[in-house]
Design a protein around this motif. Sequence first.
Motif, PDB file in Angstrom:
ATOM      1  N   THR A  16      12.601  -2.489  -2.388  1.00  0.00           N
ATOM      2  CA  THR A  16      11.572  -1.495  -2.674  1.00  0.00           C
ATOM      3  C   THR A  16      10.167  -2.088  -2.538  1.00  0.00           C
ATOM      4  N   SER A  17       9.974  -3.273  -3.064  1.00  0.00           N
ATOM      5  CA  SER A  17       8.656  -3.913  -2.994  1.00  0.00           C
ATOM      6  C   SER A  17       8.251  -4.195  -1.552  1.00  0.00           C
ATOM      7  N   TYR A  18       9.144  -4.824  -0.798  1.00  0.00           N
ATOM      8  CA  TYR A  18       8.794  -5.189   0.578  1.00  0.00           C
ATOM      9  C   TYR A  18       8.674  -3.964   1.486  1.00  0.00           C
ATOM     10  N   THR A  19       9.443  -2.922   1.221  1.00  0.00           N
ATOM     11  CA  THR A  19       9.297  -1.687   1.987  1.00  0.00           C
ATOM     12  C   THR A  19       7.945  -1.040   1.693  1.00  0.00           C
ATOM     13  N   GLY A  20       7.581  -0.993   0.436  1.00  0.00           N
ATOM     14  CA  GLY A  20       6.283  -0.429   0.066  1.00  0.00           C
ATOM     15  C   GLY A  20       5.124  -1.208   0.664  1.00  0.00           C
ATOM     16  N   PHE A  21       5.219  -2.543   0.616  1.00  0.00           N
ATOM     17  CA  PHE A  21       4.155  -3.362   1.198  1.00  0.00           C
ATOM     18  C   PHE A  21       4.094  -3.206   2.712  1.00  0.00           C
ATOM     19  N   SER A  22       5.246  -3.149   3.363  1.00  0.00           N
ATOM     20  CA  SER A  22       5.242  -3.046   4.825  1.00  0.00           C
ATOM     21  C   SER A  22       4.730  -1.690   5.303  1.00  0.00           C
ATOM     22  N   ILE A  23       4.768  -0.690   4.454  1.00  0.00           N
ATOM     23  CA  ILE A  23       4.207   0.617   4.813  1.00  0.00           C
ATOM     24  C   ILE A  23       2.736   0.702   4.420  1.00  0.00           C
ATOM     25  N   SER A  24       2.408   0.279   3.212  1.00  0.00           N
ATOM     26  CA  SER A  24       1.045   0.502   2.711  1.00  0.00           C
ATOM     27  C   SER A  24       0.003  -0.427   3.320  1.00  0.00           C
ATOM     28  N   LEU A  25       0.345  -1.675   3.577  1.00  0.00           N
ATOM     29  CA  LEU A  25      -0.650  -2.603   4.110  1.00  0.00           C
ATOM     30  C   LEU A  25      -1.156  -2.200   5.499  1.00  0.00           C
ATOM     31  N   PRO A  26      -0.285  -1.873   6.455  1.00  0.00           N
ATOM     32  CA  PRO A  26      -0.819  -1.408   7.748  1.00  0.00           C
ATOM     33  C   PRO A  26      -1.607  -0.108   7.637  1.00  0.00           C
ATOM     34  N   LEU A  27      -1.161   0.803   6.782  1.00  0.00           N
ATOM     35  CA  LEU A  27      -1.896   2.060   6.622  1.00  0.00           C
ATOM     36  C   LEU A  27      -3.281   1.826   6.028  1.00  0.00           C
ATOM     37  N   LEU A  28      -3.369   0.926   5.065  1.00  0.00           N
ATOM     38  CA  LEU A  28      -4.678   0.600   4.504  1.00  0.00           C
ATOM     39  C   LEU A  28      -5.577  -0.043   5.550  1.00  0.00           C
ATOM     40  N   MET A  29      -5.012  -0.929   6.366  1.00  0.00           N
ATOM     41  CA  MET A  29      -5.815  -1.576   7.401  1.00  0.00           C
ATOM     42  C   MET A  29      -6.298  -0.562   8.435  1.00  0.00           C
ATOM     43  N   TRP A  30      -5.432   0.355   8.832  1.00  0.00           N
ATOM     44  CA  TRP A  30      -5.818   1.380   9.815  1.00  0.00           C
ATOM     45  C   TRP A  30      -6.902   2.294   9.238  1.00  0.00           C
ATOM     46  N   THR A  31      -6.772   2.652   7.981  1.00  0.00           N
ATOM     47  CA  THR A  31      -7.771   3.508   7.351  1.00  0.00           C
ATOM     48  C   THR A  31      -9.112   2.791   7.257  1.00  0.00           C
ATOM     49  N   TRP A  32      -9.078   1.522   6.867  1.00  0.00           N
ATOM     50  CA  TRP A  32     -10.313   0.739   6.786  1.00  0.00           C
ATOM     51  C   TRP A  32     -10.957   0.610   8.170  1.00  0.00           C
ATOM     52  N   ALA A  33     -10.144   0.355   9.205  1.00  0.00           N
ATOM     53  CA  ALA A  33     -10.688   0.239  10.567  1.00  0.00           C
ATOM     54  C   ALA A  33     -11.283   1.564  11.028  1.00  0.00           C
ATOM     55  N   ALA A  34     -10.628   2.675  10.715  1.00  0.00           N
ATOM     56  CA  ALA A  34     -11.155   3.989  11.109  1.00  0.00           C
ATOM     57  C   ALA A  34     -12.490   4.267  10.435  1.00  0.00           C
ATOM     58  N   LEU A  35     -12.604   3.907   9.163  1.00  0.00           N
ATOM     59  CA  LEU A  35     -13.872   4.111   8.459  1.00  0.00           C
ATOM     60  C   LEU A  35     -14.972   3.195   8.999  1.00  0.00           C
ATOM     61  N   CYS A  36     -14.598   1.992   9.415  1.00  0.00           N
ATOM     62  CA  CYS A  36     -15.592   1.071   9.989  1.00  0.00           C
ATOM     63  C   CYS A  36     -16.067   1.537  11.357  1.00  0.00           C
ATOM     64  N   LEU A  37     -15.202   2.204  12.110  1.00  0.00           N
ATOM     65  CA  LEU A  37     -15.556   2.641  13.455  1.00  0.00           C
ATOM     66  C   LEU A  37     -16.352   3.938  13.483  1.00  0.00           C
ATOM     67  N   MET A  38     -16.456   4.613  12.339  1.00  0.00           N
ATOM     68  CA  MET A  38     -17.235   5.847  12.307  1.00  0.00           C
ATOM     69  C   MET A  38     -18.714   5.530  12.488  1.00  0.00           C
ATOM     70  N   ARG A  39     -19.364   6.329  13.323  1.00  0.00           N
ATOM     71  CA  ARG A  39     -20.786   6.131  13.576  1.00  0.00           C
ATOM     72  C   ARG A  39     -21.526   7.437  13.355  1.00  0.00           C
ATOM     73  N   GLY A  40     -22.821   7.333  13.349  1.00  0.00           N
ATOM     74  CA  GLY A  40     -23.639   8.537  13.242  1.00  0.00           C
ATOM     75  C   GLY A  40     -23.736   9.045  11.828  1.00  0.00           C
ATOM     76  N   GLY A  41     -23.456  10.329  11.654  1.00  0.00           N
ATOM     77  CA  GLY A  41     -23.603  10.991  10.365  1.00  0.00           C
ATOM     78  C   GLY A  41     -22.592  10.543   9.331  1.00  0.00           C
ATOM     79  N   ALA A  42     -21.527   9.870   9.768  1.00  0.00           N
ATOM     80  CA  ALA A  42     -20.493   9.463   8.826  1.00  0.00           C
ATOM     81  C   ALA A  42     -20.838   8.159   8.101  1.00  0.00           C
ATOM     82  N   SER A  43     -21.929   7.517   8.457  1.00  0.00           N
ATOM     83  CA  SER A  43     -22.347   6.283   7.790  1.00  0.00           C
ATOM     84  C   SER A  43     -23.081   6.618   6.500  1.00  0.00           C
ATOM     85  N   THR A  44     -22.380   7.055   5.531  1.00  0.00           N
ATOM     86  CA  THR A  44     -22.979   7.462   4.263  1.00  0.00           C
ATOM     87  C   THR A  44     -22.592   6.479   3.165  1.00  0.00           C
ATOM     88  N   VAL A  45     -23.177   6.683   2.019  1.00  0.00           N
ATOM     89  CA  VAL A  45     -22.841   5.862   0.865  1.00  0.00           C
ATOM     90  C   VAL A  45     -21.377   6.086   0.480  1.00  0.00           C
TER      91      VAL A  45
END
Length: 80
Positions: A16-45
Motif C-alpha cells: 500500500t505504501s509503495y503503491t501510493g508513493f509510486s502514484i502520488s510522487l509523479p503526479l505531484l511532480m507533473w502538477t508542479w511542472a505544469a504550474l511552473c510552465l504557466m505564463r502570462g496571467g497565471a503568474s499570480t500569488v
Amino acid sequence: MYLQFIPEPSLLEAVTSYTGFSISLPLLMWTWAALCLMRGGASTVSNSIHKHLIFCVFMAEMFYLIALKGRTTLVQNEVR
C-alpha cells in the motif's frame, strides 16, 4: 542493554505504501511542472503558493519514503 520490540511492516502495509508513493510522487511532480510552465496571467500569488505547497508535499513524501526504506537498516544497526 534494553531491547525494544519493533514490529516489521506487513506485506499489505508495504504494498500500500509503495503503491501510493509510486502514484502520488509523479503526479505531484507533473502538477508542479505544469504550474511552473504557466505564463502570462497565471503568474499570480495563488499560483506561487500552490507551487510551493506542492513542492513541500513532494519533499515530505520523499523524506518519508527514504525513512521507510532505511528503517530496517537503522534498527538493525542500533540493536547490535
